[in-house]
Structures are given as structure tokens and as C-alpha cells.
Write an enzyme that holds these catalytic residues in place. Sequence first.
Site, PDB file in Angstrom:
ATOM      1  N   ASP A 229       3.504  17.784  30.156  1.00 58.75           N
ATOM      2  CA  ASP A 229       3.895  18.959  29.366  1.00 58.75           C
ATOM      3  C   ASP A 229       5.246  19.428  29.884  1.00 58.75           C
ATOM      4  OD1 ASP A 229       3.766  21.559  27.893  1.00 58.75           O
ATOM      5  OD2 ASP A 229       1.720  20.928  27.509  1.00 58.75           O
ATOM      6  N   HIS A 252       8.020  17.466  28.834  1.00 58.92           N
ATOM      7  CA  HIS A 252       8.518  18.131  27.633  1.00 58.92           C
ATOM      8  C   HIS A 252       9.773  18.956  27.893  1.00 58.92           C
ATOM      9  CE1 HIS A 252       4.318  17.951  25.473  1.00 58.92           C
ATOM     10  NE2 HIS A 252       4.772  16.768  25.850  1.00 58.92           N
TER      11      HIS A 252
END
Length: 403
Positions: A229, A252
Amino acid sequence: MVRALITMITTSPLLLQAFFIPFLLLSSILINASSTINIIDHGAIGDGKKDDSQAFVAAWNIACKSSEPTTTIYVPSQKRFLISPISFQGPCNNSKITFQMEGTLIAPDYKKMSTSTNYWLMFNGVQGVSIIGGYLDAQGTSLWACKASGTNCPTGAVSLAFYSSKDILIQNLRSMNAKLFHILVHSSQDAVIQGVRIDAPGNSPNTDGIHVQNSVNVRVFNVGIRTGDDCISIGPGTRYLLIQNVTCGPGHGISIGSLGKESKEEGVQNVVVKNVVFNGTQNGLRIKTWGRPSNGFVTTVLFKQIVMKNVQNPIIIDQNYCPHKTSCPNQSSGIQISGVTYTNIVGTSATQVAMKFDCSKTTPCNQISLESIKLTYKDQTAKSFCKNVHGTADGVVSPQSCV
């Protein structure tokens, strides 16, 4: 004979000095030695099977109640300590407790943890706590598999969390395979995260590397993050955050947000991100807000000296975030984004649109500054997309600016 010796010592200043100075030195040594607490001395085994939580609780209680100015809790090397969720509560009598970590702490499988548990190791209301070295292995693999199967799974537990704390240092720690976030700093001030390494597979869900929220004066230096993430996520109420010398990927990217989930929330301001390398990440520099009304804001942000290596969205502002298309369709974000500077950013985009500013119709992005940017796509000039954004471009900006 003994009585005569005592009389001789007590009546002679030289003999009295000769007797008591070594005694005082020995006492000083013993006092200093007592300021180090070895968890093995409190029942920890470190075989990775027996739950050693109570040894850590006992060591913390002694350190927290100690009147010593500094206390060290020592976690020895070449051992794996199975630890159930623990809350280390403050305030303490002293303001400098150091966990000298040489061994590895491992978390139970999620099935052996309460579904309501949202942390593994939490420090609450502490001051002057340092965590130096060591390894945290949250063993999140089975929970990731559960989430991938689509069955009803718990959210998971943050590996290391600090709430309402001050003067925190996390240094040279390695965090692996978190069930949820690896490190969380919430409602705290004056925290330093330095020399940390964070590792989880690129497909591990919700395993943000570092999340900072409602906190002031947090500094992140010399950190390497590989996760599934955001490498670093920045929540509401964050002020005076410095992120420097970071490698990110997979992951991310570095994200301000998501913001605006609540109609009333604190803003984000005075954030500096510099000397960062993104390698194969989904995003690079992202600001993300929910597409619905809110009184929040983002202002005074500097992104500087950034390298992108095959990043899908190198520069992106997305003010239309609306997961699952619930509670936000056909609305506009109320988050005001202004005073954001992007400078000295180079590298490659994995998609043709390397800069995307998709801002709110009702509260457009203002004072967006672009300086010295060169991003390419497959050895060609990349493109930019702009909507409801106002700003300036100076120097060479490629793809061509549309602000």
C-alpha cells in the site's frame, strides 16, 4: 579485634576516605547496572513458541516506575519472542526509556488475536521512548490470504503504534509482513523515524509503511520501504512533517490522504518531501481527497528532488476519490488544496499521463507550482491532464504544463 578496626577507620580521616570511596564507586556501578533490564531475567524464553508477553509487560512496568533518568530494556539477539498484543501505557516516572532490540519479535496468527484488536504493539501517552534496532515480524501472510479469498476477515492490527506521545525515536528497526500498517504515529509530537527498513509483498493489502496523523514535527530519514500500500501516508491534522532520503517500491507511493472522509477534519500543512526514489510504484507523489464536502485543507507542501522509475502515476492530485461509489457520487470535494510546489522531478512514467491534476469543481486547486520537471514515457514526451487547477510553471517542465 573487629571493634578496634571500626574505631580506627571512623577516627582516621584518611582511612575513612580509603574505605568509603571504593564503596561509593561500587554502589554507583550497581545503580547504573540496575538501569538495564534484560527481558530474559523476567521469564522470556525466545523460542518463538512460548508467549513471552508477560516478560515484556514486567520489564516495562519496572522501567516506567523507575526513578532512574534513563532505563534500557534489552532484547537479546538470536532469539524469537512470541508476543501477544501489548499496550505500553504512560506517563512514566522517567522520560527516557530505550528498547535496545537485537532479537526478533513475532506476532500471533490473526486467528489467535481478538477481531477487535487494532494494534500489536502500542505505546500510549509516553515521552522519550526509543526503539533501537531489532526486527518485528507480524506474520500477516494468513490474513492477506483471507482477504484475497473474499471471506469475512478482520481488518488486522497495526504492528507498531504511538498515540498521544512525545519525543519518540524509532531507529534501525526492520518491520516485516504487517497485518495492517507497519508504523503509526497518531496525535503525537516530536517523533523521528530513522534508518528503518519495511518489507511486505507488493500484493499485501493495507500494509502502509508509515502513517502519520494528527501529529506535529515528525521526521522520517533514510528509510527503505517495500510494501503493498502507501509507502508513507499522511492523514488529517499533520503539520511540520519532513520526509527525506526514502526509497519506495513496490508500493502505492507517498500519499497525502485520503482526506475529507469526514465533513469536519483538520488540515495538512507544512510538509516537505525530498530526495525520494520511487521504483515501480503505483503512484509517486499523490494527494487524494474524497469527492464530497469537507472543511479540510492542504497547504504549504514541497516535493523536491524526486526520481521516478517506471511509476504509473508519478504526479497526481485526485479529488474524486469515491471507493465503492457510496456516499460520494455526484458530489465535489470540499478540501482546499493550495500552495503545493513540485521541483526537480525526473524519471520515467509507466503510463502516458505523467502529471494528473483532477481537482474539485467547487474548490479548485490553487497556487500549484511546477519547476524543473522532466518525465518521459517510453522514451517519448509524456502528457499531462488538468482539471480545475490554477498555478504557474517555471523552467523546463515536461510533460508540458497545463496549470
